[in-house]
Design a protein around this motif. Structure first.
Motif, short mmCIF file in Angstrom:
data_model
loop_
_atom_site.label_atom_id
_atom_site.label_comp_id
_atom_site.label_asym_id
_atom_site.label_seq_id
_atom_site.Cartn_x
_atom_site.Cartn_y
_atom_site.Cartn_z
N ARG A 131 -60.80 -8.47 -21.20
CA ARG A 131 -59.91 -9.61 -21.40
C ARG A 131 -58.57 -9.18 -21.95
O ARG A 131 -57.50 -9.61 -21.47
CB ARG A 131 -60.57 -10.61 -22.34
CG ARG A 131 -59.72 -11.85 -22.65
CD ARG A 131 -60.24 -12.54 -23.89
NE ARG A 131 -60.16 -11.65 -25.05
CZ ARG A 131 -60.75 -11.91 -26.22
NH1 ARG A 131 -61.50 -12.99 -26.37
NH2 ARG A 131 -60.62 -11.06 -27.23
N ASP A 132 -58.58 -8.29 -22.93
CA ASP A 132 -57.33 -7.82 -23.52
C ASP A 132 -56.50 -7.03 -22.51
O ASP A 132 -55.27 -7.17 -22.46
CB ASP A 132 -57.63 -6.94 -24.74
CG ASP A 132 -58.30 -7.73 -25.86
OD1 ASP A 132 -58.16 -8.98 -25.87
OD2 ASP A 132 -58.97 -7.11 -26.72
N GLU B 57 -64.62 -8.24 -23.95
CA GLU B 57 -63.43 -8.52 -24.73
C GLU B 57 -62.33 -7.50 -24.43
O GLU B 57 -61.14 -7.84 -24.39
CB GLU B 57 -63.77 -8.52 -26.22
CG GLU B 57 -64.59 -9.73 -26.65
CD GLU B 57 -65.01 -9.63 -28.11
OE1 GLU B 57 -64.74 -8.57 -28.72
OE2 GLU B 57 -65.60 -10.59 -28.63
N LEU C 190 -56.49 -7.38 -19.23
CA LEU C 190 -55.91 -8.32 -18.26
C LEU C 190 -54.74 -9.09 -18.87
O LEU C 190 -53.73 -9.32 -18.19
CB LEU C 190 -56.99 -9.29 -17.77
CG LEU C 190 -58.01 -8.72 -16.79
CD1 LEU C 190 -59.09 -9.76 -16.48
CD2 LEU C 190 -57.33 -8.28 -15.50
N ASP C 191 -54.87 -9.49 -20.12
CA ASP C 191 -53.76 -10.18 -20.78
C ASP C 191 -52.53 -9.28 -20.88
O ASP C 191 -51.40 -9.71 -20.62
CB ASP C 191 -54.18 -10.64 -22.18
CG ASP C 191 -55.19 -11.78 -22.12
OD1 ASP C 191 -55.30 -12.43 -21.06
OD2 ASP C 191 -55.89 -12.00 -23.14
N GLN C 192 -52.75 -8.02 -21.24
CA GLN C 192 -51.63 -7.08 -21.31
C GLN C 192 -51.01 -6.85 -19.94
O GLN C 192 -49.78 -6.74 -19.80
CB GLN C 192 -52.10 -5.76 -21.91
CG GLN C 192 -52.54 -5.86 -23.36
CD GLN C 192 -53.15 -4.57 -23.87
OE1 GLN C 192 -53.16 -3.55 -23.17
NE2 GLN C 192 -53.68 -4.61 -25.09
N HIS C 193 -51.86 -6.77 -18.92
CA HIS C 193 -51.35 -6.59 -17.55
C HIS C 193 -50.46 -7.75 -17.13
O HIS C 193 -49.36 -7.55 -16.59
CB HIS C 193 -52.53 -6.44 -16.58
CG HIS C 193 -52.18 -6.73 -15.15
ND1 HIS C 193 -51.33 -5.94 -14.41
CD2 HIS C 193 -52.56 -7.75 -14.33
CE1 HIS C 193 -51.21 -6.45 -13.19
NE2 HIS C 193 -51.94 -7.54 -13.13
N HIS C 194 -50.91 -8.97 -17.36
CA HIS C 194 -50.12 -10.13 -16.97
C HIS C 194 -48.82 -10.22 -17.77
O HIS C 194 -47.78 -10.61 -17.22
CB HIS C 194 -50.94 -11.41 -17.14
CG HIS C 194 -52.07 -11.54 -16.17
ND1 HIS C 194 -51.88 -11.53 -14.81
CD2 HIS C 194 -53.41 -11.67 -16.36
CE1 HIS C 194 -53.05 -11.66 -14.19
NE2 HIS C 194 -54.00 -11.74 -15.12
N ASP C 195 -48.87 -9.85 -19.05
CA ASP C 195 -47.65 -9.85 -19.86
C ASP C 195 -46.65 -8.82 -19.34
O ASP C 195 -45.44 -9.10 -19.24
CB ASP C 195 -47.99 -9.57 -21.32
CG ASP C 195 -48.77 -10.71 -21.96
OD1 ASP C 195 -48.73 -11.84 -21.41
OD2 ASP C 195 -49.43 -10.48 -23.00
#
Length: 320
Positions: A42-43, A39, A45-50
Motif C-alpha cells: 500500500r505504501d 501495508e 503504491l501511494d508513493q508511486h502515485h504521488d
C-alpha cells in the motif's frame, strides 16, 4: 436409517460434541507478517502515485514554458536600418520592420525573455530529478516524454533562428541535467515538431515581405526565377531573398531526410505510436511553404510590372 460417523480406527464419533467444540473455538487471527507485507504494498503504491502526479505536473509546466518561448520567437521582428518618418519635425526618425530573417542574433528583449524561461525549465528539471532517477528512470519516461519533446522543439527553434542549423542530440543533452534521460526517440519527435514552427515562421516571412525584383543578393538558386535563355530577359522576375529561400530549402531537406528514416525494432514501441501522425503533419507543413513560395515566384512572374488589383469594379456575387 442414517449411518454413524466413525474415526479411522472404527470407533463412533460424537458429531454433536465435535460441532460444539468447533463453534466454541476462537477464530485464528491473521498473520502479522501478511498484514505488514500488504501495508508495504500500500505504501509503495501511494508513493508511486504521488511521484507520478509530481512528474505529470512538472511536465505540464515545462510544456507551458516551452510554448511561451516559441511564441516569443514567432513574434520576433528585426528592425531595418532604413529611416522612415511620417513627421519631418521628429528628431529621431522611426524605423520600419524589415523582413523576418534567420541566421542572426536574437534581439535583446526577446533573448532576455527566452533565457529567463529556459532557466525556469532548468529549475523544473532539477526539481523532478529525485522522482526519475535510479529504478524510476524509465518508469515515468512516458509522463515526461512530452515535455522533453516540447523543450527540444523550443531549443532547436531558438538554435535554428540564430545559426540556421539543426541542434544535435549531444547539444540537447548539455542543456538538461545529466540525470534526465533524453532518448533518441524524443529528440527525433521534437525535430518533427520543429518543422511546424519553421513553417509558421516562413509563411509569416513570405507574407510580410514580398520577394524583391532583380536583387543581386536574393540568393536561393532553387527558388529564384532563372534566365534559361541567357539573354537576361528574366532579370526583373520575382525572387526570394536569401533568408526566405534558405528556410524553404532547409524544410525540403528535412522532409527528404525524415522520409528516408528507418526505425529499428528496438524503437518501434515508442516511435511508431506518434511517428505516423507527425510525418503527415510535417509533409503538410512543407507543402504549405512550397505553395507560398510558388505564389511569389511563379504566379508573381505572370503579373505585369506595376500590376495592382482593380478594386473599383463592383464585386459579382452569386445568389443561390
Amino acid at each position: 436409517m442414517a449411518g454413524n460417523k466413525r474415526s479411522w480406527e472404527g470407533n463412533l464419533v460424537n458429531t454433536e460434541k465435535t460441532q460444539t467444540n468447533m463453534a466454541a473455538a476462537p477464530v485464528d487471527q491473521p498473520s502479522t507478517h501478511i498484514l505488514s507485507m500488504f501495508e508495504t504494498f500500500r505504501d509503495e503504491l501511494d508513493q508511486h502515485h504521488d511521484r507520478r502526479e509530481r512528474v505529470i505536473k512538472t511536465s505540464r509546466d515545462i510544456t507551458a514554458l516551452s510554448k511561451k518561448i516559441i511564441f516569443s520567437l514567432q513574434r520576433l521582428v528585426y528592425r531595418s536600418s532604413i529611416p522612415y518618418s511620417r513627421d519631418t519635425t521628429m528628431e529621431q526618425p522611426l524605423t520600419i520592420p524589415s523582413i523576418r530573417t534567420i541566421k542572426a542574433p536574437i534581439p535583446a528583449p526577446i533573448a532576455k525573455e527566452t533565457k529567463t524561461r529556459f532557466d525556469q525549465i532548468s529549475t523544473l528539471f532539477q526539481n523532478v530529478i529525485p522522482d526519475v532517477t535510479g529504478l524510476n528512470s524509465w518508469r515515468y519516461q512516458r509522463q515526461l516524454s512530452g515535455a522533453i519533446q516540447e523543450f527540444i522543439e523550443a531549443l532547436s527553434f531558438n538554435h535554428y533562428l540564430q545559426t540556421q542549423t539543426l541542434i544535435s542530440h549531444a547539444e540537447v543533452v548539455k542543456h538538461v541535467p545529466a540525470e534526465i534521460l533524453v532518448t533518441e526517440e524524443d529528440y527525433l519527435l521534437g525535430l518533427f515538431d520543429l518543422t511546424g514552427e519553421m513553417m509558421r515562421f516562413a509563411i509569416t516571412s513570405l507574407s510580410t515581405g514580398t520577394g524583391a525584383q532583380g536583387q543581386a543578393d536574393s540568393g536561393g538558386d532553387d527558388l529564384a526565377a532563372r534566365d534559361i535563355s541567357g539573354t537576361g530577359a528574366n532579370q526583373n522576375l520575382p525572387k526570394l531573398p536569401a533568408t526566405q529561400a534558405g528556410i524553404v530549402v532547409d524544410l525540403r531537406e528535412m522532409r527528404s531526410s525524415f522520409e528516408l528514416l528507418s526505425v529499428p525494432r528496438r524503437h518501434a514501441n515508442n516511435m511508431f505510436r506518434d511517428m505516423g501522425k507527425k510525418v503527415d503533419v510535417m509533409q503538410n507543413s512543407v507543402e504549405k511553404v512550397e505553395r507560398a513560395a510558388y505564389g511569389i515566384l511563379v504566379r508573381g512572374s505572370e503579373r505585369p510590372s506595376g500590376w495592382t488589383p482593380d478594386l473599383s469594379a463592383p464585386v459579382d456575387m452569386e445568389v443561390y
